[in-house]
Design a protein around this motif. Sequence first.
Motif, PDB file in Angstrom:
ATOM      1  N   PRO A 186      43.656 -64.361  78.893  1.00 58.91           N
ATOM      2  CA  PRO A 186      42.971 -64.007  80.144  1.00 58.91           C
ATOM      3  C   PRO A 186      43.734 -62.924  80.894  1.00 58.91           C
ATOM      4  CG  PRO A 186      43.192 -66.390  79.895  1.00 58.91           C
ATOM      5  CD  PRO A 186      44.054 -65.776  78.846  1.00 58.91           C
ATOM      6  N   GLY A 187      43.032 -62.212  81.743  1.00 53.72           N
ATOM      7  CA  GLY A 187      43.661 -61.174  82.556  1.00 53.72           C
ATOM      8  C   GLY A 187      42.607 -60.321  83.231  1.00 53.72           C
ATOM      9  N   ALA A 292      39.781 -67.577  73.693  1.00 48.88           N
ATOM     10  CA  ALA A 292      41.207 -67.406  73.964  1.00 48.88           C
ATOM     11  C   ALA A 292      41.431 -66.451  75.128  1.00 48.88           C
ATOM     12  CB  ALA A 292      41.919 -66.891  72.721  1.00 48.88           C
ATOM     13  N   ALA A 293      40.524 -65.476  75.278  1.00 46.57           N
ATOM     14  CA  ALA A 293      40.617 -64.536  76.398  1.00 46.57           C
ATOM     15  C   ALA A 293      40.069 -65.128  77.689  1.00 46.57           C
ATOM     16  CB  ALA A 293      39.863 -63.253  76.044  1.00 46.57           C
ATOM     17  N   GLY A 294      39.712 -66.409  77.659  1.00 50.19           N
ATOM     18  CA  GLY A 294      39.163 -67.047  78.841  1.00 50.19           C
ATOM     19  C   GLY A 294      37.753 -66.604  79.144  1.00 50.19           C
ATOM     20  N   LEU A 295      36.997 -66.361  78.091  1.00 46.01           N
ATOM     21  CA  LEU A 295      35.649 -65.837  78.255  1.00 46.01           C
ATOM     22  C   LEU A 295      34.630 -66.890  77.833  1.00 46.01           C
ATOM     23  CD1 LEU A 295      34.421 -63.102  79.101  1.00 46.01           C
ATOM     24  CD2 LEU A 295      34.390 -62.464  76.684  1.00 46.01           C
ATOM     25  N   PRO A 296      33.690 -67.247  78.704  1.00 48.16           N
ATOM     26  CA  PRO A 296      32.612 -68.149  78.276  1.00 48.16           C
ATOM     27  C   PRO A 296      31.808 -67.507  77.147  1.00 48.16           C
ATOM     28  CG  PRO A 296      32.650 -67.902  80.663  1.00 48.16           C
ATOM     29  CD  PRO A 296      33.569 -66.859  80.114  1.00 48.16           C
ATOM     30  N   VAL A 297      31.182 -68.361  76.336  1.00 50.25           N
ATOM     31  CA  VAL A 297      30.458 -67.884  75.154  1.00 50.25           C
ATOM     32  C   VAL A 297      29.035 -68.439  75.157  1.00 50.25           C
ATOM     33  CG1 VAL A 297      30.335 -67.999  72.638  1.00 50.25           C
ATOM     34  CG2 VAL A 297      32.551 -67.662  73.761  1.00 50.25           C
ATOM     35  N   VAL A 298      28.090 -67.568  74.874  1.00 47.96           N
ATOM     36  CA  VAL A 298      26.722 -67.992  74.592  1.00 47.96           C
ATOM     37  C   VAL A 298      26.475 -67.672  73.117  1.00 47.96           C
ATOM     38  CG1 VAL A 298      24.274 -67.628  75.037  1.00 47.96           C
ATOM     39  CG2 VAL A 298      25.898 -67.641  76.943  1.00 47.96           C
ATOM     40  N   CYS A 313      32.448 -74.842  78.425  1.00 45.69           N
ATOM     41  CA  CYS A 313      32.939 -73.468  78.279  1.00 45.69           C
ATOM     42  C   CYS A 313      31.908 -72.523  77.675  1.00 45.69           C
ATOM     43  CB  CYS A 313      34.219 -73.442  77.454  1.00 45.69           C
ATOM     44  SG  CYS A 313      34.041 -73.988  75.745  1.00 45.69           S
ATOM     45  N   GLY A 314      30.689 -72.976  77.486  1.00 47.53           N
ATOM     46  CA  GLY A 314      29.686 -72.082  76.943  1.00 47.53           C
ATOM     47  C   GLY A 314      28.366 -72.781  76.683  1.00 47.53           C
ATOM     48  N   VAL A 315      27.491 -72.075  75.999  1.00 52.11           N
ATOM     49  CA  VAL A 315      26.154 -72.574  75.692  1.00 52.11           C
ATOM     50  C   VAL A 315      25.884 -72.346  74.207  1.00 52.11           C
ATOM     51  CG1 VAL A 315      23.684 -72.395  76.182  1.00 52.11           C
ATOM     52  CG2 VAL A 315      25.350 -71.981  78.012  1.00 52.11           C
ATOM     53  N   VAL A 316      25.390 -73.380  73.529  1.00 54.25           N
ATOM     54  CA  VAL A 316      25.007 -73.271  72.126  1.00 54.25           C
ATOM     55  C   VAL A 316      23.499 -73.487  72.032  1.00 54.25           C
ATOM     56  CG1 VAL A 316      25.286 -74.177  69.798  1.00 54.25           C
ATOM     57  CG2 VAL A 316      27.261 -74.092  71.342  1.00 54.25           C
ATOM     58  N   MET A 343      34.265 -72.083  83.724  1.00 49.58           N
ATOM     59  CA  MET A 343      34.156 -72.104  82.268  1.00 49.58           C
ATOM     60  C   MET A 343      35.271 -71.305  81.608  1.00 49.58           C
ATOM     61  SD  MET A 343      30.018 -71.642  81.977  1.00 49.58           S
ATOM     62  CE  MET A 343      29.766 -72.142  80.284  1.00 49.58           C
ATOM     63  N   ARG A 344      35.827 -70.341  82.320  1.00 53.21           N
ATOM     64  CA  ARG A 344      36.902 -69.526  81.755  1.00 53.21           C
ATOM     65  C   ARG A 344      38.116 -70.381  81.410  1.00 53.21           C
ATOM     66  NH1 ARG A 344      36.870 -64.036  82.129  1.00 53.21           N
ATOM     67  NH2 ARG A 344      35.038 -63.069  83.088  1.00 53.21           N
ATOM     68  N   LEU A 345      38.516 -71.233  82.331  1.00 55.29           N
ATOM     69  CA  LEU A 345      39.684 -72.079  82.090  1.00 55.29           C
ATOM     70  C   LEU A 345      39.439 -73.042  80.942  1.00 55.29           C
ATOM     71  CD1 LEU A 345      40.723 -72.896  85.780  1.00 55.29           C
ATOM     72  CD2 LEU A 345      41.800 -71.268  84.209  1.00 55.29           C
ATOM     73  N   ARG A 346      38.248 -73.597  80.893  1.00 61.04           N
ATOM     74  CA  ARG A 346      37.927 -74.537  79.819  1.00 61.04           C
ATOM     75  C   ARG A 346      37.906 -73.843  78.463  1.00 61.04           C
ATOM     76  NH1 ARG A 346      35.748 -79.357  81.753  1.00 61.04           N
ATOM     77  NH2 ARG A 346      36.437 -79.626  83.924  1.00 61.04           N
ATOM     78  N   ALA A 347      37.418 -72.610  78.429  1.00 63.02           N
ATOM     79  CA  ALA A 347      37.374 -71.871  77.167  1.00 63.02           C
ATOM     80  C   ALA A 347      38.789 -71.640  76.640  1.00 63.02           C
ATOM     81  CB  ALA A 347      36.651 -70.536  77.366  1.00 63.02           C
ATOM     82  N   ARG A 348      39.683 -71.216  77.488  1.00 64.57           N
ATOM     83  CA  ARG A 348      41.063 -70.985  77.063  1.00 64.57           C
ATOM     84  C   ARG A 348      41.703 -72.281  76.568  1.00 64.57           C
ATOM     85  NH1 ARG A 348      44.935 -67.264  75.294  1.00 64.57           N
ATOM     86  NH2 ARG A 348      46.960 -68.217  75.641  1.00 64.57           N
TER      87      ARG A 348
END
Length: 386
Positions: A186-187, A292-298, A313-316, A343-348
């Motif tokens: 993240p950053g 890993a970059a703290g990015l939510p994912v769809v 942390c995202g949507v499937v 969601m960023r923190l959860r993704a990381r």
Amino acid sequence: MRIALVSHDFVRNDGQGRVSYELVRGALARGHDVLLLADHVEPDLVEHGAEWHPLHPRFQRPQLFKDRDFARRASEAIRRVRHRVDIIHANGYTLTVPHHVNTAHFVHAAWLRSPVRRLTQGRGIRSLYQWAYTCANTTWERSAFAQAEVVVGVSEQVRGELLAVGVPPKKVRVISNGVDLDEFRPGAVDRASIGLPPAGPLALFVGALRTGRKNLDTLLHALARLPELQLAVVGDVEGSPYPQLARELGLAQRVTFLGFRRDVATLMRAVDVLVCPSRYEPFSLVVLEAMAAGLPVVTTRTVGAACLVTPECGVVLDDPDNVETLAAALRPFALSHPRCRDMRLRARAVAERHGWAQMAMSYLTLYETLSAATETTGPIAAGGRA
């Protein structure tokens, strides 16, 4: 432990090659002796102690001939060095002789049967060659898997495909690919400095742009329903139909085609969500890299790495071709909903359980189990123990 690893490439800038490269790094870091049978190897692996036996196929093109020649050369080389190693690890169709572990990154038999292949295939000589290549690899892979004591799938999706082609359940394991937790972190990044729109909600798509398998078409149609959202697209646009489709949908001002980029980790720190709507993907490293970059994912259930994406942390999505559901999944990001920041923190946190070190340790643990069994029951024969 003395380990022989067989793969075309042990390199950083390639998906499967990166997995193989990081496995070698992990084995060397733990003091194991590593022998590489490969066409290309990063110099630092040799500098850190790996022994490279170069295997350069006579044919580099077409890939069909290259694969066949490489497997022949690798099998001959394994016969010469078998007495020196405790574990032999191949990747897909790279060996035709008995070995301990085979990692399946892609199951061509599953792709041959997939309706996605028929939907996205083109016409002409290129399409005919791709069909022939898939058919040949379907046969070759079955033979390679039969020669392995254990077949590792890189996702639960691949595990299911291996079972469907007849690999016995007792032979199948799942070890997910990993991610560089330092490179992908993240950053904050100034968007304008890396060629991105300076303000506003921004999604990211990374993938090949000359195939319908990656499904950028559905994403562009969904974007047309979300006037607040912008999209950055990474991939070579030469020969791609998607810039024209974006113009036809009136999206020319909201879609930035970046071309091929080596700074994807930096791009991920500058956007709000990664969209990976692929119609078929055995794993997809980019999903794990984004997390890993703290990015939510769809993403979609047809992507192997989707099994790592939790609702926190995202949507499937179930259907990669449903424009409405994809637009609905992206709408909170288009409106900068506060939950998206959480969601960023959860993704990381999820990605931190899947670093390269953890992946390498999973393989090394498997090697130790198989090596111990060899000492007890003797060397392997085709399809199992002698």
